[in-house]
Design a protein around this motif. Structure first.
Motif, PDB file in Angstrom:
ATOM      1  N   ILE A 149       0.889  -1.155   0.000  1.00 39.02           N
ATOM      2  CA  ILE A 149       0.000   0.000   0.000  1.00 39.02           C
ATOM      3  C   ILE A 149       0.921   1.196   0.000  1.00 39.02           C
ATOM      4  N   LYS A 151       2.701   4.251   0.919  1.00 44.57           N
ATOM      5  CA  LYS A 151       2.748   5.023   2.173  1.00 44.57           C
ATOM      6  C   LYS A 151       3.729   6.192   1.992  1.00 44.57           C
ATOM      7  N   LYS A 153       0.009   7.291   3.520  1.00 40.20           N
ATOM      8  CA  LYS A 153      -1.253   7.034   2.817  1.00 40.20           C
ATOM      9  C   LYS A 153      -1.735   8.262   2.069  1.00 40.20           C
ATOM     10  N   LYS A 177      -1.453  -0.606  -4.257  1.00 42.09           N
ATOM     11  CA  LYS A 177      -2.758   0.054  -4.251  1.00 42.09           C
ATOM     12  C   LYS A 177      -2.652   1.435  -3.621  1.00 42.09           C
ATOM     13  N   ASP A 179      -4.028   3.984  -0.877  1.00 39.31           N
ATOM     14  CA  ASP A 179      -4.582   3.732   0.446  1.00 39.31           C
ATOM     15  C   ASP A 179      -6.037   4.192   0.491  1.00 39.31           C
ATOM     16  N   GLU A 180      -6.726   3.781   1.552  1.00 32.58           N
ATOM     17  CA  GLU A 180      -8.186   3.961   1.570  1.00 32.58           C
ATOM     18  C   GLU A 180      -8.635   5.416   1.643  1.00 32.58           C
ATOM     19  N   HIS A 267     -11.789  -2.563  -0.467  1.00 31.41           N
ATOM     20  CA  HIS A 267     -11.282  -2.240   0.872  1.00 31.41           C
ATOM     21  C   HIS A 267     -12.499  -2.135   1.803  1.00 31.41           C
TER      22      HIS A 267
HETATM   23 MG    MG Z   1      -4.906   1.562   4.425  1.00 30.87          MG
END
Ligand code: MG
Ligand code: CAP
Length: 411
Positions: A149, A151, A153, A177, A179-180, A267
């Motif tokens: 992920i 970072k 984020k 990916k 991040d959310e 997610h």
């Molecule tokens: Mg995350």
């Protein structure tokens, strides 16, 4: 005022016709009373008897308590309680997971699992790609997928994001990916990020390495399909949807849209608001079942007790709900993430098996040697686990893994 009983304790659950739910109930009431309160509230009753409910309606639409054992009750809902318009998660959730959580007479109630009959399942299409489709695209038939992920984020520019992705791929990772919380902020516009990341992935492919990066398209319901189509045009090879904040319908709309031709990474941020308490809320298992029905190709299921996010030591049936053959859909790639680092990869595969995607954010970006070395360490840890070689042994001949074990240890 005629009172109707919702108790059918002498009958077995009818899994062929009914939607069958298992609830964990904490109450001072007799369990029969608590069970009836749930069945009534979620079907034809309310807190008191009513003159307008007749025996025919009750008989056809009343929920049925079919078992009570310890703190567990089983309630089945007649098929007619659900919309004629098939494939509607909102109305299903209003029935099986609606007002009941607020009933004052119950101290706690948790939806632990749900089973849907074919009449409901047939209204959904499931994943377009599934675990197999993602593996095929990555040319990775057996080993766990291994990802990161990006970072921090939030905060990286499109160019820095693309550089992170390239370094991660050069280090052997198959997936990365957003991040959310990253979608389309001023510091990293989604169009610029998608184009830059796509160029990095193309460069990796020219160098012989296949990799996907999931661009987060989590946005409002009337915009998400348009945004997904745009990021696809800009070169995205995978999209990500935060299913709890966007809704199951968002995943379903994208999965069922023929113009969306890339996998959907799902997610589950915010799930902790209702999955964490073992005595109140909704377990992850019903969420996992609904995500597969709606067409998520990959889904976060936690680290089965190994990582940072609090979750039960078991997988709670989520692996089976992702990969099992008991429903008429392609499988979902289970994603193990949250506090992951090379030293716990073997612990995760021992719990989850090899048909998983293991990903680390801090566990890659926090490596002393930087992102590429962090990626190499994660890839090496996955190779070791796949070959059944202890990480410490494998580290004797793999420097990057040794440095990661030195920093974070082995679980
Ligand atoms: Mg995350
Ligand atoms: C992991 C992560 C994921 C968590 C979410 C994070 O980062 O990006 O969102 O996996 O938990 O933001 O925490 P780290 P879950 O690898 O640095 O922990 O997968 O349980 O939904």
């Amino acid at each position: 005022m005629k009172e109707y009983s919702y108790l059918h304790l002498d009958e077995k659950a009818d899994y062929d016709e009914y939607v069958v739910c298992k609830y964990r109930v904490t109450t001072d009431l007799p369990m029969e009373k608590a069970a009836e309160a749930i069945a009534a509230e979620q079907s034809t009753g309310t807190w008191t008897g009513i003159s307008t409910l007749d025996g025919d309606v009750f008989g056809r639409l009343g929920a049925r308590v079919v078992s009570i054992g310890g703190d567990m009750i089983t309630v089945e809902y007649p098929p007619e309680d659900f919309s004629i318009e098939t494939g509607s998660v909102p109305q299903i959730l209003s029935v099986i997971a609606g007002n009941l959580f607020g009933l004052g007479s119950l101290k706690g109630v948790r939806l632990e699992d749900v089973s849907f009959p074919d009449s409901i399942l047939s209204g959904f299409k499931g994943p377009k790609f599934g675990a197999e489709g993602i593996r095929k695209a990555l040319k990775r038939p057996e080993k766990p997928l291994v990802g990161t992920i990006v970072k921090p984020k939030i905060g990286l520019s499109p160019e820095k994001t693309a550089e992170y992705v390239y370094e991660a791929g050069a280090g052997g990772l198959t997936n990365s990916k957003d991040d959310e919380t990253l979608v389309d902020q001023a510091f990293c516009p989604i169009e610029d990020r998608t184009i830059a990341v796509s160029e990095a992935l193309d460069r990796l492919e020219e160098e012989g390495h296949m990799m996907m990066h999931a661009i987060n398209v989590s946005t409002r319901g009337d915009k998400i399909t348009e945004l997904a189509e745009k990021v696809q045009e800009w070169g995205a090879r995978e999209i990500m949807v935060d299913v709890i904040t966007c809704g199951f319908g968002a995943v379903q709309a994208l999965a069922e849209d023929p113009s969306i031709k890339v996998p959907i990474h799902v997610h589950r941020t915010m799930h902790g608001a209702f999955t964490k308490d073992p005595f109140h809320g909704i377990a992850m298992l019903p969420i996992t079942r609904l995500v597969r029905m709606c067409g998520g190709d990959a889904l976060h299921i936690g680290t089965l007790g190994a990582g940072k996010m609090s979750s039960g030591a078991g997988d709670g049936g989520n692996l089976g709900a992702c990969l099992g053959g008991d429903v008429p859909y392609k499988s979902v790639m289970p994603v193990c993430s949250g506090g992951v680092y090379p030293g716990i990869v073997a612990d995760i595969t021992s719990r989850a098996g090899m048909n998983v995607q293991i990903q680390a954010g801090g566990g890659v970006a926090g490596h002393p040697g930087g992102v590429r070395c962090g990626a190499m360490a994660m890839s090496q840890a996955v190779d070791a686990a796949f070959e059944g070689i202890p990480a410490e042994k494998y580290a004797e001949t793999h420097k990057e893994l040794a440095e990661a074990l030195e920093k974070w240890g082995v679980k």
